[in-house]
Design an enzyme around this catalytic site. Sequence first.
Site, mmCIF file in Angstrom:
data_model
loop_
_atom_site.group_PDB
_atom_site.id
_atom_site.type_symbol
_atom_site.label_atom_id
_atom_site.label_comp_id
_atom_site.label_asym_id
_atom_site.label_seq_id
_atom_site.Cartn_x
_atom_site.Cartn_y
_atom_site.Cartn_z
ATOM 1 N N GLY A 39 37.545 14.347 83.952
ATOM 2 C CA GLY A 39 36.682 13.229 84.349
ATOM 3 C C GLY A 39 35.640 13.530 85.402
ATOM 4 O O GLY A 39 34.672 12.788 85.554
ATOM 5 N N CYS A 69 41.209 11.656 74.154
ATOM 6 C CA CYS A 69 40.636 11.624 75.494
ATOM 7 C C CYS A 69 39.249 10.982 75.386
ATOM 8 O O CYS A 69 38.387 11.480 74.651
ATOM 9 C CB CYS A 69 40.523 13.055 76.005
ATOM 10 S SG CYS A 69 39.664 13.217 77.575
ATOM 11 N N ASN A 70 39.051 9.888 76.099
ATOM 12 C CA ASN A 70 37.746 9.214 76.078
ATOM 13 C C ASN A 70 36.658 10.109 76.651
ATOM 14 O O ASN A 70 35.524 10.124 76.166
ATOM 15 C CB ASN A 70 37.807 7.925 76.904
ATOM 16 C CG ASN A 70 38.735 6.890 76.319
ATOM 17 O OD1 ASN A 70 38.323 5.966 75.643
ATOM 18 N ND2 ASN A 70 40.031 7.037 76.578
ATOM 19 N N CYS A 182 40.505 5.161 79.383
ATOM 20 C CA CYS A 182 40.994 6.528 79.609
ATOM 21 C C CYS A 182 42.428 6.521 79.122
ATOM 22 O O CYS A 182 43.197 5.600 79.450
ATOM 23 C CB CYS A 182 40.932 6.875 81.101
ATOM 24 S SG CYS A 182 41.822 8.392 81.547
HETATM 25 N N1 DGL Z 1 42.612 11.189 79.483
HETATM 26 C C1 DGL Z 1 41.234 11.376 79.605
HETATM 27 C C2 DGL Z 1 40.404 10.219 79.119
HETATM 28 O O1 DGL Z 1 40.850 9.516 78.219
HETATM 29 C C3 DGL Z 1 40.641 12.042 80.813
HETATM 30 C C4 DGL Z 1 41.366 12.172 82.065
HETATM 31 C C5 DGL Z 1 40.774 13.290 82.909
HETATM 32 O O2 DGL Z 1 41.097 14.419 82.627
HETATM 33 O O3 DGL Z 1 39.947 12.996 83.796
HETATM 34 O O4 DGL Z 1 39.310 10.007 79.546
#
Ligand code: DGL
Length: 261
Positions: A39, A69-70, A182
Amino acid sequence: MIGIFDSGLGGLSVLSAVARANPGADLVYLADTAHLPYGNKSDEFICARVLAIGRHLIERGCGTLVVACNTATAAALSALRGRHPGIPVVGVEPGVKPAAAASRSGAIAVLATESTAGSARLSALIRAHAGGVAVHVAACPGWATRVETLQPLDADPQFAAEVAAKVLPLLDAGIDRLVLGCTHYSFLAPLIARQVAGRAELVDVADAVARQVLRLSDGAGSGRLELLATATPERLDAALPALGLGWLAARVGGAAQLAEI
Ligand code: DGL
């Protein structure tokens, strides 16, 4: 075989929805723990990681890829699809569309990483699907990393106060839907819901993503689950029971393995 990946543990929320929807499918979950969080990284960095992981999973025999992962979806989904045009690639995007469609107050909010919050892909999603609805986008630095600690965050008053400070102004602005943008935040849902106290509904797209995966893959296999991580694979084994996913352990063939990618 379906390959599902994230920077770390967040994508386990998607894995669990996919595993429930596809009981017979063979699944591989890969956590890029050597490089999390995504992120706060540049699009170029995330894109390079996504392409390398995609290649690795395909070499292992995956015929469908799920970017759980978004942040990685916003930064690199198009590049991954362009690199592997013959393979179904499913991404995860914040549920702006269902939230805007269901909103009665005409205001919704998206909680996301810094990278997703500032992404052109999220802006385009809002333009395309939230016409007439006010969308507040709130970046939540550090929240994904808190999930990675596997500490019982529900019992952490300092973090609860941080969550409250983020969501109360959104509620006061009149939102009635709060999008978990997220995949890590699925594991914070009980804590977030407590702060929201019924003033808005949480929107999580994990089940919708699982339905899409079901449509695109043949679901064939023996229901096996393989766990991989680019660092500290043992934390993945620990994460299943700690995050309430102990039932998945029955599908895991053995201890999580290190993948050097
Ligand atoms: N789980 C991830 C998302 O859906 C990102 C989390 C990260 O690594 O900052 O955005």
